[in-house]
Write an enzyme that holds these catalytic residues in place. Sequence first.
Site, mmCIF file in Angstrom:
data_model
loop_
_atom_site.group_PDB
_atom_site.id
_atom_site.type_symbol
_atom_site.label_atom_id
_atom_site.label_comp_id
_atom_site.label_asym_id
_atom_site.label_seq_id
_atom_site.Cartn_x
_atom_site.Cartn_y
_atom_site.Cartn_z
ATOM 1 N N GLY A 1 0.825 -1.211 0.000
ATOM 2 C CA GLY A 1 0.000 0.000 0.000
ATOM 3 C C GLY A 1 0.847 1.244 0.000
ATOM 4 N N ASN A 2 0.230 2.371 0.276
ATOM 5 C CA ASN A 2 0.987 3.622 0.404
ATOM 6 C C ASN A 2 0.372 4.447 1.525
ATOM 7 O OD1 ASN A 2 -1.046 5.549 -0.785
ATOM 8 N ND2 ASN A 2 -0.808 4.110 -2.489
#
Length: 388
Positions: free
Chosen positions: A197-198
């Site tokens: 993810g980020n």
Amino acid sequence: MARVLLGVTGGIAAYKACELLRLLVRDGHDVTPLLTPDAERFVTAHTFEALARQEAARDLYPHLADADLLVIAPLSANTLAKLAHGLADSVLTQAALAVRAPVLAAPAMNVRMWEHPATQANVVLLRERGVELIGPEEGELAEGEHGAGRMSEPDAIFDRCLELLSQPRASTRLRGKRVLVSAGGTREPLDSVRFLGNRSSGKMGVAVAREARRRGAEVTLVAANVAVAVPAGVETVEAPTAADVAREVLARGDADVVVMAAAVADYRPAEPTATKRPKDTGTWTVALEPTDDVLAELGRRRRNGQVLVGFAADEGERGLERARTKLTNKGGNLFVYNDVSRTDIGFESDWNELVLLSAAGERAVSRRSKEECAVAILDEVETLLEGD
Ligand SMILES: Cc1cc2nc3c(=O)[nH]c(=O)nc-3n(C[C@H](O)[C@H](O)[C@H](O)COP(=O)(O)O)c2cc1C
């Protein structure tokens, strides 16, 4: 003369609302008192009606929703919780859901009620939705205790009311326009429990959605794991992965304005497994494959008159240079560059600093709240819509 709704709830400080009402009326405003049933246990509606020279509202008749300001003083813990969760069981809570005007509220309660995690969580929700709180102040409380919980003084609330009333009302130039906003950060599965993810929280995109709604647009938010509350009146479509974002955005890509604020993964694991990969001592090598470039696809499909806004989360001067290249390559008409190498703005922060790039040139937007950044972005969008 402005049209002001004065909400009063059941607390000791209700008597101070009489002074606030007097100040507003003396300044020439048309004030409609909205008392909760419990407020009337403290001060009668007659007192407010005499000071306002009009009856306290008992029903939400339509013109109330057109007010210029809703000020709630005092705001009890009970009504604060109701507002945070959208209850509509009195004329005041109904008005709070219906008005499009700014809402200013002055909480007043016992210090332990104020500090309780439930109240604090409700405060966060209200602030995220754009309700402005004034106070409470620290000092002597009605029950003889000391701490944060005193309602701000009526003249301080009155001064803030005047400031809010003197601000230009949000433009309604987006009324009738369909605005599509993507927000948040995608999560690409590695297996059934892990993902890549980020750090995007979705705050910037949600602020754009809220501001577009405030300007009268019909707003759809494609939400990739957003960590903040979604504004009232905005249709939300959950889209956790890059493929979900691509599908949901492209299905609605004919909107008048498309703002791609979501941090969509550029790469995803090529072969995610359907079950959890058990732990072992070996290394785990993951092959990544590129995801579809939604923005470039939207650019290819962009019709005349449509405004397409891309975000470029990048680092430093070279990142800005890459954003300039995107403006020419991706078919969008506005790019919003922000420097994600800084810790005082951008990912997870409530603040941002932008460079807005369009064919007309570049405009630096100095460090300010994400809400104010959203105002700058949508001002630019409106200019582009008019240009077309
Ligand atoms: C004497 C007295 C004083 C109160 N003062 C407060 C107060 O300052 N703040 C508060 O949140 N609740 C206070 N309460 C409790 C509220 O009146 C109660 O939660 C009520 O349900 C609030 O209703 P409303 O929010 O619909 O007006 C007080 C109750 C009593 C009996």
